[in-house]
Write a protein that holds these residues in place. Structure first.
Motif, PDB file in Angstrom:
ATOM      1  N   GLU A   7       0.830  -1.200   0.000  1.00 19.92           N
ATOM      2  CA  GLU A   7       0.000   0.000   0.000  1.00 19.92           C
ATOM      3  C   GLU A   7       0.868   1.255   0.000  1.00 19.92           C
ATOM      4  OE1 GLU A   7      -4.013  -1.706   1.997  1.00 19.92           O
ATOM      5  OE2 GLU A   7      -2.857  -0.212   3.124  1.00 19.92           O
ATOM      6  N   PRO A   8       0.492   2.224  -0.863  1.00 21.18           N
ATOM      7  CA  PRO A   8       1.322   3.427  -0.936  1.00 21.18           C
ATOM      8  C   PRO A   8       1.309   4.209   0.365  1.00 21.18           C
ATOM      9  CG  PRO A   8      -0.732   3.708  -2.158  1.00 21.18           C
ATOM     10  CD  PRO A   8      -0.660   2.278  -1.747  1.00 21.18           C
ATOM     11  N   LYS A   9       2.468   4.747   0.693  1.00 17.80           N
ATOM     12  CA  LYS A   9       2.533   5.571   1.893  1.00 17.80           C
ATOM     13  C   LYS A   9       2.221   7.016   1.547  1.00 17.80           C
ATOM     14  CE  LYS A   9       5.681   2.775   4.508  1.00 17.80           C
ATOM     15  NZ  LYS A   9       7.022   2.303   4.451  1.00 17.80           N
ATOM     16  N   HIS A  10       2.543   7.405   0.327  1.00 20.60           N
ATOM     17  CA  HIS A  10       2.336   8.793  -0.070  1.00 20.60           C
ATOM     18  C   HIS A  10       1.631   8.822  -1.405  1.00 20.60           C
ATOM     19  CE1 HIS A  10       4.732  10.666   3.096  1.00 20.60           C
ATOM     20  NE2 HIS A  10       5.420   9.557   3.047  1.00 20.60           N
ATOM     21  N   GLY A  11       0.326   8.496  -1.422  1.00 22.03           N
ATOM     22  CA  GLY A  11      -0.478   8.572  -2.640  1.00 22.03           C
ATOM     23  C   GLY A  11       0.026   7.597  -3.689  1.00 22.03           C
ATOM     24  N   GLY A  12      -0.680   7.590  -4.816  1.00 22.02           N
ATOM     25  CA  GLY A  12      -0.143   6.861  -5.957  1.00 22.02           C
ATOM     26  C   GLY A  12      -0.458   5.388  -5.963  1.00 22.02           C
ATOM     27  N   ASP A  13      -1.089   4.912  -7.037  1.00 18.25           N
ATOM     28  CA  ASP A  13      -1.360   3.492  -7.101  1.00 18.25           C
ATOM     29  C   ASP A  13      -0.617   2.848  -8.266  1.00 18.25           C
ATOM     30  OD1 ASP A  13      -2.712   4.493  -9.243  1.00 18.25           O
ATOM     31  OD2 ASP A  13      -4.692   3.889  -8.569  1.00 18.25           O
ATOM     32  N   LEU A  14       0.216   3.607  -8.961  1.00 17.06           N
ATOM     33  CA  LEU A  14       0.949   3.026 -10.088  1.00 17.06           C
ATOM     34  C   LEU A  14       2.402   2.739  -9.681  1.00 17.06           C
ATOM     35  CD1 LEU A  14       0.791   2.244 -13.083  1.00 17.06           C
ATOM     36  CD2 LEU A  14       1.653   4.527 -13.629  1.00 17.06           C
ATOM     37  N   LEU A  15       3.056   3.761  -9.176  1.00 19.21           N
ATOM     38  CA  LEU A  15       4.468   3.624  -8.782  1.00 19.21           C
ATOM     39  C   LEU A  15       4.674   4.132  -7.356  1.00 19.21           C
ATOM     40  CD1 LEU A  15       7.612   3.425  -9.822  1.00 19.21           C
ATOM     41  CD2 LEU A  15       7.405   5.896  -9.787  1.00 19.21           C
ATOM     42  N   GLN A  16       5.401   3.367  -6.589  1.00 22.25           N
ATOM     43  CA  GLN A  16       5.830   3.871  -5.273  1.00 22.25           C
ATOM     44  C   GLN A  16       7.317   3.632  -5.077  1.00 22.25           C
ATOM     45  OE1 GLN A  16       3.036   1.310  -4.563  1.00 22.25           O
ATOM     46  NE2 GLN A  16       1.663   2.956  -5.169  1.00 22.25           N
ATOM     47  N   LEU A  17       7.984   4.655  -4.595  1.00 19.28           N
ATOM     48  CA  LEU A  17       9.316   4.463  -4.033  1.00 19.28           C
ATOM     49  C   LEU A  17       9.087   4.371  -2.534  1.00 19.28           C
ATOM     50  CD1 LEU A  17      11.553   7.111  -5.870  1.00 19.28           C
ATOM     51  CD2 LEU A  17      11.183   4.711  -6.457  1.00 19.28           C
ATOM     52  N   GLU A  18       9.623   3.335  -1.901  1.00 21.46           N
ATOM     53  CA  GLU A  18       9.393   3.157  -0.472  1.00 21.46           C
ATOM     54  C   GLU A  18      10.719   3.188   0.276  1.00 21.46           C
ATOM     55  OE1 GLU A  18       5.342   0.450  -0.847  1.00 21.46           O
ATOM     56  OE2 GLU A  18       7.113  -0.412   0.080  1.00 21.46           O
ATOM     57  N   ASN A  19      10.876   4.231   1.076  1.00 17.37           N
ATOM     58  CA  ASN A  19      12.062   4.380   1.940  1.00 17.37           C
ATOM     59  C   ASN A  19      13.358   4.164   1.173  1.00 17.37           C
ATOM     60  OD1 ASN A  19       9.775   2.667   3.675  1.00 17.37           O
ATOM     61  ND2 ASN A  19      10.508   4.564   4.598  1.00 17.37           N
ATOM     62  N   VAL A  20      13.449   4.848   0.036  1.00 19.85           N
ATOM     63  CA  VAL A  20      14.609   4.638  -0.839  1.00 19.85           C
ATOM     64  C   VAL A  20      15.790   5.508  -0.405  1.00 19.85           C
ATOM     65  CG1 VAL A  20      15.491   5.065  -3.161  1.00 19.85           C
ATOM     66  CG2 VAL A  20      13.346   3.821  -2.839  1.00 19.85           C
ATOM     67  N   THR A  21      16.922   4.852  -0.226  1.00 19.21           N
ATOM     68  CA  THR A  21      18.180   5.557   0.039  1.00 19.21           C
ATOM     69  C   THR A  21      19.166   5.162  -1.051  1.00 19.21           C
ATOM     70  OG1 THR A  21      17.853   5.686   2.422  1.00 19.21           O
ATOM     71  CG2 THR A  21      20.130   5.743   1.651  1.00 19.21           C
ATOM     72  N   MET A  22      19.900   6.157  -1.540  1.00 20.73           N
ATOM     73  CA  MET A  22      20.919   5.877  -2.551  1.00 20.73           C
ATOM     74  C   MET A  22      22.216   6.544  -2.123  1.00 20.73           C
ATOM     75  SD  MET A  22      21.382   4.520  -5.571  1.00 20.73           S
ATOM     76  CE  MET A  22      23.063   4.294  -6.084  1.00 20.73           C
ATOM     77  N   ARG A  23      23.210   5.720  -1.863  1.00 19.97           N
ATOM     78  CA  ARG A  23      24.504   6.262  -1.451  1.00 19.97           C
ATOM     79  C   ARG A  23      25.531   6.085  -2.550  1.00 19.97           C
ATOM     80  NH1 ARG A  23      24.761   7.605   3.657  1.00 19.97           N
ATOM     81  NH2 ARG A  23      23.128   6.783   4.984  1.00 19.97           N
ATOM     82  N   TYR A  24      26.305   7.139  -2.752  1.00 11.87           N
ATOM     83  CA  TYR A  24      27.509   7.030  -3.587  1.00 11.87           C
ATOM     84  C   TYR A  24      28.669   7.263  -2.643  1.00 11.87           C
ATOM     85  CZ  TYR A  24      24.510   7.608  -7.716  1.00 11.87           C
ATOM     86  OH  TYR A  24      23.553   7.448  -8.684  1.00 11.87           O
ATOM     87  N   GLY A  25      29.270   6.211  -2.145  1.00  9.61           N
ATOM     88  CA  GLY A  25      30.327   6.383  -1.151  1.00  9.61           C
ATOM     89  C   GLY A  25      29.777   7.098   0.057  1.00  9.61           C
ATOM     90  N   ALA A  26      30.377   8.216   0.422  1.00  9.76           N
ATOM     91  CA  ALA A  26      29.937   8.951   1.611  1.00  9.76           C
ATOM     92  C   ALA A  26      28.713   9.823   1.324  1.00  9.76           C
ATOM     93  CB  ALA A  26      31.082   9.822   2.118  1.00  9.76           C
ATOM     94  N   ILE A  27      28.424  10.052   0.032  1.00  6.13           N
ATOM     95  CA  ILE A  27      27.313  10.955  -0.319  1.00  6.13           C
ATOM     96  C   ILE A  27      25.996  10.194  -0.359  1.00  6.13           C
ATOM     97  CG2 ILE A  27      26.339  12.400  -2.156  1.00  6.13           C
ATOM     98  CD1 ILE A  27      29.211  12.946  -3.042  1.00  6.13           C
ATOM     99  N   ALA A  28      24.977  10.742   0.359  1.00 11.31           N
ATOM    100  CA  ALA A  28      23.636  10.170   0.247  1.00 11.31           C
ATOM    101  C   ALA A  28      22.881  11.017  -0.767  1.00 11.31           C
ATOM    102  CB  ALA A  28      22.944  10.166   1.587  1.00 11.31           C
ATOM    103  N   ALA A  29      22.761  10.516  -1.992  1.00 10.70           N
ATOM    104  CA  ALA A  29      22.052  11.272  -3.033  1.00 10.70           C
ATOM    105  C   ALA A  29      20.559  11.277  -2.749  1.00 10.70           C
ATOM    106  CB  ALA A  29      22.334  10.660  -4.402  1.00 10.70           C
ATOM    107  N   LEU A  30      20.059  10.212  -2.115  1.00 11.62           N
ATOM    108  CA  LEU A  30      18.663  10.158  -1.654  1.00 11.62           C
ATOM    109  C   LEU A  30      18.654   9.516  -0.279  1.00 11.62           C
ATOM    110  CD1 LEU A  30      16.588   8.818  -4.687  1.00 11.62           C
ATOM    111  CD2 LEU A  30      16.663  11.173  -3.854  1.00 11.62           C
ATOM    112  N   GLN A  31      17.824  10.064   0.612  1.00 12.45           N
ATOM    113  CA  GLN A  31      17.771   9.515   1.972  1.00 12.45           C
ATOM    114  C   GLN A  31      16.344   9.228   2.373  1.00 12.45           C
ATOM    115  OE1 GLN A  31      20.163  11.000   5.280  1.00 12.45           O
ATOM    116  NE2 GLN A  31      20.928  12.565   3.881  1.00 12.45           N
TER     117      GLN A  31
END
Ligand code: ATP
Ligand code: MG
Length: 261
Positions: A7-31
Motif C-alpha cells: 500500500e502506498p505511503k504517499h499517494g499513488g497506485d501506479l508507482l511507489q518508491l518506499e524508503n529509498v536511500t541511494m549512497r555514492y560512497g559517503a554521499i547520500a544522493a537520496l535519503q
C-alpha cells in the motif's frame, strides 16, 4: 506478501518508491525517500542542483539500484536489471532530444526498434506506407502538426520532437513517462504546446513525472508538487495547497519547516 506491504505511503497506485536511500560512497544522493505516483496524475519533481532528482529518475528507470528501500510498480516490488526492464513494463524516460534520432524521419523515429516488416519472396521488407499512415494518424490525434512525417527530426522544433516522444509513448502502451527538464530549450509557444501535450497524456489516464527548475511550469501543469532538498523529500502536496513562496522555501531550506502531506 500481504496487501498492506504494497500500500502506498504517499499517494499513488501506479508507482511507489518506499524508503529509498541511494549512497555514492559517503554521499547520500537520496535519503529515505517515499513517493507515489498515480495513473492520470502529473507530479513535478523540484529541487536545487544536486538535490537528488536525477537519482530518483535513475532508480525509477532501472539505471541504478537503490542502496536500500524498494520500488513498487503496479503493486509488485520490482528490481529492474536495466532500463530495458522498466521500459518493457511501460516506463519511459524522456531526456530532451536524446531519445530522438536526428538523421532519420518522423516515421523511423516513431517505429524505432518496432518496425513493421512484411516478407516479399522470403526477404524482410519494411512496411513503409503502413508505418507512415499510422504515424500521421497518431501525430494528428495527438494534435501535433508537422509539415511531413517524412522529414528528418533535425528539421523539427524541440517541441515537435517532444511531441513525437509523447505520442510514441502513448501509442506503444506506456503507463508512466518521466520528462527530465522538458521545457529547458523551448520558446514560449512551444512550452504552451508542450504543456498541452502533457495534459493530453495525463487525461488519457497515464502518469507523468516532470523534473523542472521552473516553478511556473510546475504550477501550470502538475497536480502534485514534490520537493527534494539534499537528498531528502521535504514537500509532497497537491499543487492547489501550495504557494510559490512555500515551494521556494522548501527548495532553498529558508523559512519555517514544511509539512509533508
Ligand atoms: N554517479 C555518482 N557518483 C557520485 N555522486 C553522485 C553520482 N550521481 C549523483 N551524485 C551526487 O548525488 C547528489 C544528487 O545528484 P542528482 O544528480 O540526483 O541531483 P539533481 O537534483 O538531479 O541535480 P540537478 O538539478 O543539478 O540535475 C549530488 O550530490 C551528486 O553530486
Ligand atoms: Mg539532475
Amino acid at each position: 506478501m500481504s496487501s498492506t506491504e504494497t500500500e502506498p505511503k504517499h499517494g499513488g497506485d501506479l508507482l511507489q518508491l518506499e524508503n529509498v536511500t541511494m549512497r555514492y560512497g559517503a554521499i547520500a544522493a537520496l535519503q529515505d525517500v517515499s513517493l507515489g505516483v498515480a495513473a492520470g496524475e502529473v507530479v513535478a519533481l523540484l529541487g536545487d542542483n544536486g538535490a537528488g532528482k536525477s537519482t530518483a529518475i535513475k532508480i525509477i528507470s532501472g539505471s541504478v539500484k537503490p542502496t536500500s528501500g524498494r520500488l513498487v510498480f503496479e503493486g509488485i516490488p520490482r528490481e529492474f536489471e536495466s532500463p530495458r526492464a522498466s521500459k518493457e513494463l511501460g516506463i519511459e524516460i524522456v531526456y530532451q532530444d536524446l531519445s530522438i534520432c536526428m538523421n532519420v524521419d518522423v516515421v523511423a523515429n516513431f517505429f524505432m526498434g518496432r518496425e513493421l516488416v512484411k516478407r516479399v519472396l522470403g526477404v524482410p521488407v519494411l512496411r513503409e506506407r503502413e508505418m507512415q499512415r499510422i504515424t500521421e494518424k497518431v501525430m494528428a490525434d495527438g494534435g501535433t502538426k508537422v509539415k511531413s512525417v517524412r522529414q528528418n527530426a533535425e528539421h523539427l522544433s524541440g517541441g515537435q520532437r517532444q511531441a513525437i516522444e509523447l505520442n510514441r509513448f502513448v501509442y506503444w502502451g506506456g503507463k508512466l513517462v518521466v520528462l527530465d527538464e522538458p521545457f529547458a530549450a523551448l520558446g514560449i509557444e512551444q512550452v504552451r504546446r508542450g504543456l498541452e501535450n502533457i495534459r493530453r497524456v495525463r487525461d488519457q489516464g497515464l502518469a507523468v513525472i516532470i523534473v523542472t527548475h521552473n516553478l511556473h511550469h510546475a504550477f501550470q501543469i502538475a497536480d502534485r508538487l514534490v520537493v527534494f532538498r539534499q537528498g531528502r523529500l521535504v514537500l509532497d502536496k497537491s499543487t492547489s495547497d501550495c504557494t510559490h513562496e512555500t515551494v521556494s522555501q522548501a527548495i532553498t531550506g529558508d523559512g519555517p519547516p514544511v509539512q509533508i502531506q
